[in-house]
Design an enzyme around this catalytic site. Structure first.
Site, PDB file in Angstrom:
ATOM      1  N   ASN A 132      42.726  42.710  34.836  1.00 45.82           N
ATOM      2  CA  ASN A 132      41.614  42.548  33.644  1.00 45.82           C
ATOM      3  C   ASN A 132      40.419  42.475  34.575  1.00 45.82           C
ATOM      4  OD1 ASN A 132      41.647  40.392  35.558  1.00 45.82           O
ATOM      5  ND2 ASN A 132      40.791  38.943  33.396  1.00 45.82           N
ATOM      6  N   LYS A 155      47.208  44.695  47.080  1.00 46.32           N
ATOM      7  CA  LYS A 155      48.522  45.321  45.663  1.00 46.32           C
ATOM      8  C   LYS A 155      47.553  45.178  44.839  1.00 46.32           C
ATOM      9  CE  LYS A 155      51.745  44.052  43.249  1.00 46.32           C
ATOM     10  NZ  LYS A 155      50.975  44.782  41.960  1.00 46.32           N
ATOM     11  N   GLY A 205      45.641  35.308  39.463  1.00 44.13           N
ATOM     12  CA  GLY A 205      46.434  36.429  37.941  1.00 44.13           C
ATOM     13  C   GLY A 205      47.061  35.042  37.938  1.00 44.13           C
ATOM     14  N   SER A 206      48.735  35.364  37.455  1.00 38.08           N
ATOM     15  CA  SER A 206      48.790  34.086  36.218  1.00 38.08           C
ATOM     16  C   SER A 206      49.172  32.866  37.137  1.00 38.08           C
ATOM     17  CB  SER A 206      49.632  34.514  35.693  1.00 38.08           C
ATOM     18  OG  SER A 206      51.551  34.526  36.921  1.00 38.08           O
ATOM     19  N   GLU A 227      43.950  32.223  42.551  1.00 37.47           N
ATOM     20  CA  GLU A 227      42.628  31.870  41.864  1.00 37.47           C
ATOM     21  C   GLU A 227      43.618  32.138  40.547  1.00 37.47           C
ATOM     22  OE1 GLU A 227      40.511  31.153  42.017  1.00 37.47           O
ATOM     23  OE2 GLU A 227      39.424  30.998  43.532  1.00 37.47           O
ATOM     24  N   CYS A 261      39.764  35.443  32.492  1.00 39.60           N
ATOM     25  CA  CYS A 261      40.088  33.893  33.223  1.00 39.60           C
ATOM     26  C   CYS A 261      38.874  32.552  32.552  1.00 39.60           C
ATOM     27  CB  CYS A 261      40.307  33.576  34.798  1.00 39.60           C
ATOM     28  SG  CYS A 261      39.014  34.078  35.723  1.00 39.60           S
ATOM     29  N   GLU A 355      47.476  29.006  27.922  1.00 40.71           N
ATOM     30  CA  GLU A 355      46.489  30.264  28.142  1.00 40.71           C
ATOM     31  C   GLU A 355      46.945  31.656  27.032  1.00 40.71           C
ATOM     32  OE1 GLU A 355      46.801  32.687  31.630  1.00 40.71           O
ATOM     33  OE2 GLU A 355      43.974  32.580  31.659  1.00 40.71           O
TER      34      GLU A 355
HETATM   35  P1  NAD Z   1      50.529  38.161  36.950  1.00 40.71           P
HETATM   36  O1  NAD Z   1      50.635  37.195  37.724  1.00 40.71           O
HETATM   37  O2  NAD Z   1      51.241  38.688  36.409  1.00 40.71           O
HETATM   38  O3  NAD Z   1      50.481  39.578  38.310  1.00 40.71           O
HETATM   39  C1  NAD Z   1      49.089  39.552  38.784  1.00 40.71           C
HETATM   40  C2  NAD Z   1      49.463  40.223  40.302  1.00 40.71           C
HETATM   41  O4  NAD Z   1      50.468  39.393  40.856  1.00 40.71           O
HETATM   42  C3  NAD Z   1      50.481  41.251  40.081  1.00 40.71           C
HETATM   43  O5  NAD Z   1      49.540  42.300  40.590  1.00 40.71           O
HETATM   44  C4  NAD Z   1      51.303  41.743  40.029  1.00 40.71           C
HETATM   45  O6  NAD Z   1      51.820  42.848  39.997  1.00 40.71           O
HETATM   46  C5  NAD Z   1      51.922  40.999  41.120  1.00 40.71           C
HETATM   47  N1  NAD Z   1      52.740  39.647  40.741  1.00 40.71           N
HETATM   48  C6  NAD Z   1      53.260  38.964  39.710  1.00 40.71           C
HETATM   49  N2  NAD Z   1      53.912  38.491  39.799  1.00 40.71           N
HETATM   50  C7  NAD Z   1      54.410  38.246  41.669  1.00 40.71           C
HETATM   51  C8  NAD Z   1      55.203  37.326  42.605  1.00 40.71           C
HETATM   52  N3  NAD Z   1      56.341  36.318  42.062  1.00 40.71           N
HETATM   53  N4  NAD Z   1      54.885  37.526  43.675  1.00 40.71           N
HETATM   54  C9  NAD Z   1      53.699  37.840  44.358  1.00 40.71           C
HETATM   55  N5  NAD Z   1      53.238  38.842  43.313  1.00 40.71           N
HETATM   56  C10 NAD Z   1      53.199  38.796  42.419  1.00 40.71           C
HETATM   57  O7  NAD Z   1      49.282  38.217  36.389  1.00 40.71           O
HETATM   58  P2  NAD Z   1      47.518  39.189  35.120  1.00 40.71           P
HETATM   59  O8  NAD Z   1      48.554  39.463  33.821  1.00 40.71           O
HETATM   60  O9  NAD Z   1      48.081  40.711  35.549  1.00 40.71           O
HETATM   61  O10 NAD Z   1      46.702  38.896  34.876  1.00 40.71           O
HETATM   62  C11 NAD Z   1      46.148  37.803  34.097  1.00 40.71           C
HETATM   63  C12 NAD Z   1      45.961  36.572  34.826  1.00 40.71           C
HETATM   64  O11 NAD Z   1      45.857  36.529  36.077  1.00 40.71           O
HETATM   65  C13 NAD Z   1      46.044  35.719  34.035  1.00 40.71           C
HETATM   66  O12 NAD Z   1      46.500  34.447  33.960  1.00 40.71           O
HETATM   67  C14 NAD Z   1      44.503  35.391  34.545  1.00 40.71           C
HETATM   68  O13 NAD Z   1      43.838  34.102  33.926  1.00 40.71           O
HETATM   69  C15 NAD Z   1      44.479  35.591  35.414  1.00 40.71           C
HETATM   70  N6  NAD Z   1      43.524  35.569  36.497  1.00 40.71           N
HETATM   71  C16 NAD Z   1      42.439  34.773  36.728  1.00 40.71           C
HETATM   72  C17 NAD Z   1      41.005  34.529  38.233  1.00 40.71           C
HETATM   73  C18 NAD Z   1      40.219  33.579  38.419  1.00 40.71           C
HETATM   74  O14 NAD Z   1      39.932  33.522  39.083  1.00 40.71           O
HETATM   75  N7  NAD Z   1      41.248  32.395  38.564  1.00 40.71           N
HETATM   76  C19 NAD Z   1      40.568  35.998  37.877  1.00 40.71           C
HETATM   77  C20 NAD Z   1      40.716  36.949  36.617  1.00 40.71           C
HETATM   78  C21 NAD Z   1      42.207  36.725  36.127  1.00 40.71           C
END
Ligand code: NAD
Length: 451
Positions: A132, A155, A205-206, A227, A261, A355
């Site tokens: 994002n 990554k 990420g999520s 995060e 986020c 979310e």
């Molecule tokens: P995601 O968790 O699907 O993926 C994030 C990254 O992790 C990707 O590179 C993905 O390939 C990798 N990944 C996925 N599952 C994994 C696992 N089990 N082990 C290791 N790596 C894995 O998230 P997304 O859809 O890319 O991003 C959106 C999410 O990120 C939303 O929930 C958003 O709120 C959050 N986010 C949080 C912040 C913050 O500062 N708190 C900032 C930006 C985004």
């Protein structure tokens, strides 16, 4: 070798492709980083800072080109992409000074023992990042890790491999070979990286992936900085400047098509002003031109992919079925979801507690401050929260009762320079930015001698 093809969510055109790193090659990527790390650490903080300082100039020189790449790859309006990159360029000199200060050894003398606290690199840091903010999020993880003397295996998200690659290439010219290694792929490569011989996992990420990473890291007691997602509330008190609050609500619900986020995901508005607030919110929503982020008029771009669009539409349908009313928007075409105002949202609806990550403003009317605080805190998330109200003790008191990590009063959650970016509860674990955040990329070590 397989390739990862990156497509524009606005037009479906191919933006480019990268070679996927075979899962079996991930340990070797980590080994390369580990071999390069001692020499990088040996440069010392000052040496590393000088090597990395040119990043601002390099990024600045290519800002417009990279912003276009970000927009083409993940859809955000070009102005927002430029803003994402500009913030890095402008903040970098201060950021470097701040990290260097955080890493400086400190001496503590109690009259009997003299101790020095050192902030040493861990070794190899895995940086796993989302799409994002496809340059800013990598920067927030990769950069402090490098300045601290770690080697990094990075990554990028599978949705934005080209933006990640471009950022890594800017840095790669500044650090010795192997100090920054990029691994391309999806969850499989992410899991392999977590399982490999890394010392620290910096993840954005999520929440679901964050929990998996924390569990996987436990067997080796690897350090984690997580995060994660949020479900940020906005409380609008009856003392608020209604127009200002509604303009903020619209901007913060629809920015990056709600794929932030710290998006406003829930709005609790005091009954006496609710009608006026919703009318102004609807009026602001009507100004949100939807389209390709490369078009100058566009304020809201597409959802990043069909899965994300379907998730948003499913939440809207569920809310409607449970009695909520859509008073603006609600439509969609291809990956574009119209900015949507929903009233009568409650926490039984998915829209009220999970979310959304879409351009949706959810309004719930409340009868008093206690109800607003109770509902705002009724979540397992805890990233950001905002309160709009008169500049008085009552508004400040409501803000202090909120359980999020970052709370904005009559503004968004972004703190003053030097403050942490921190999620509470299930929105994060450890944190980054600020003196203490930078130190989370280091191993604290105490060296003591008799006085
Ligand atoms: P995601 O968790 O699907 O993926 C994030 C990254 O992790 C990707 O590179 C993905 O390939 C990798 N990944 C996925 N599952 C994994 C696992 N089990 N082990 C290791 N790596 C894995 O998230 P997304 O859809 O890319 O991003 C959106 C999410 O990120 C939303 O929930 C958003 O709120 C959050 N986010 C949080 C912040 C913050 O500062 N708190 C900032 C930006 C985004």
């Amino acid at each position: 070798m397989s390739t990862l093809v990156s497509r524009s969510p606005a037009t479906d055109e191919v933006v480019g492709e990268v070679t996927v790193t075979p899962v079996a090659d991930v340990p070797a990527a980590v080994a390369r980083a580990r071999a390069a790390q001692p020499a990088w650490a040996a440069l010392g903080v000052a040496g590393r800072v000088e090597r990395l300082r040119p990043l601002a100039g390099r990024l600045g020189a290519r800002l417009d080109e990279l912003a276009r790449l970000v927009t083409r790859e993940m859809g955000k309006p070009l102005r927002e992409a430029q803003g994402e990159l500009r913030a890095i360029v402008d903040g970098l000199p201060h950021e470097l000074d701040e990290i260097a200060a955080a890493l400086a050894p400190e001496t503590v003398d109690d009259g009997k023992v003299v101790s020095t606290i050192h902030h040493d690199p861990f070794g190899v840091c895995a940086a796993i990042t989302p799409w994002n903010f496809p340059v800013a999020m990598p920067h927030w993880m990769v950069f402090p890790a490098l300045v601290a003397g770690n080697a990094v295996v990075f990554k990028p998200s599978e949705e934005t491999p080209l933006s990640g690659q471009a950022y890594a290439e800017l840095l790669a010219g500044l650090v010795p070979d192997g100090v920054l290694v990029t691994v391309h792929g999806d969850e499989a490569q992410g899991k392999a990286l977590v399982a490999a011989d890394v010392d620290l996992i910096a993840f954005t990420g999520s929440r679901a992936a964050g929990k998996q990473i924390m569990a996987a890291a436990a067997s080796g007691l690897k350090r984690v900085i997580l995060e994660l997602g949020g479900k940020d509330p906005l409380i609008v008190l009856d003392s608020a400047d209604v127009d200002r609050a509604a303009v903020f609500a619209a901007r913060n619900s629809y920015r990056n098509a709600g794929q932030m986020c710290v998006s406003t995901e829930r709005i609790y508005v005091a009954r006496p002003i609710a009608e006026r607030f919703v009318a102004r919110l609807v009026a602001e929503t009507a100004k949100m031109t939807v389209g390709d982020g490369l078009d100058e008029a566009t304020k809201v771009g597409p959802m990043v992919n069909a899965r994300q669009r379907d998730h948003v539409l499913r939440q809207l349908a569920d809310a409607r079925a449970r009695g909520a009313q859509i008073v603006a928007g609600g439509g969609h075409r291809e990956l574009f979801v119209e900015p949507t105002v929903v009233v009568g949202v409650d926490h039984a609806m998915d829209l009220g507690h999970e979310e959304t990550f879409g351009p949706v403003a959810c309004v719930t009317v409340v009868d008093d401050d206690d109800e607003a605080v109770r509902l705002a805190n009724d979540t397992r998330y805890g990233l950001g929260a905002c309160v709009f109200g008169a500049d008085d003790a009552r508004t400040a008191g409501v803000a202090r009762r909120l359980t999020a990590g970052m709370i904005g009063v009559n503004q968004g959650v972004y703190g003053a320079r030097g403050t942490p970016w921190v999620g509470a509860r299930e929105s994060g674990y450890a944190f980054h930015s600020s003196r203490d955040g930078h130190r989370n990329f280091t191993q604290t070590r105490v060296l003591s001698r008799p006085r």
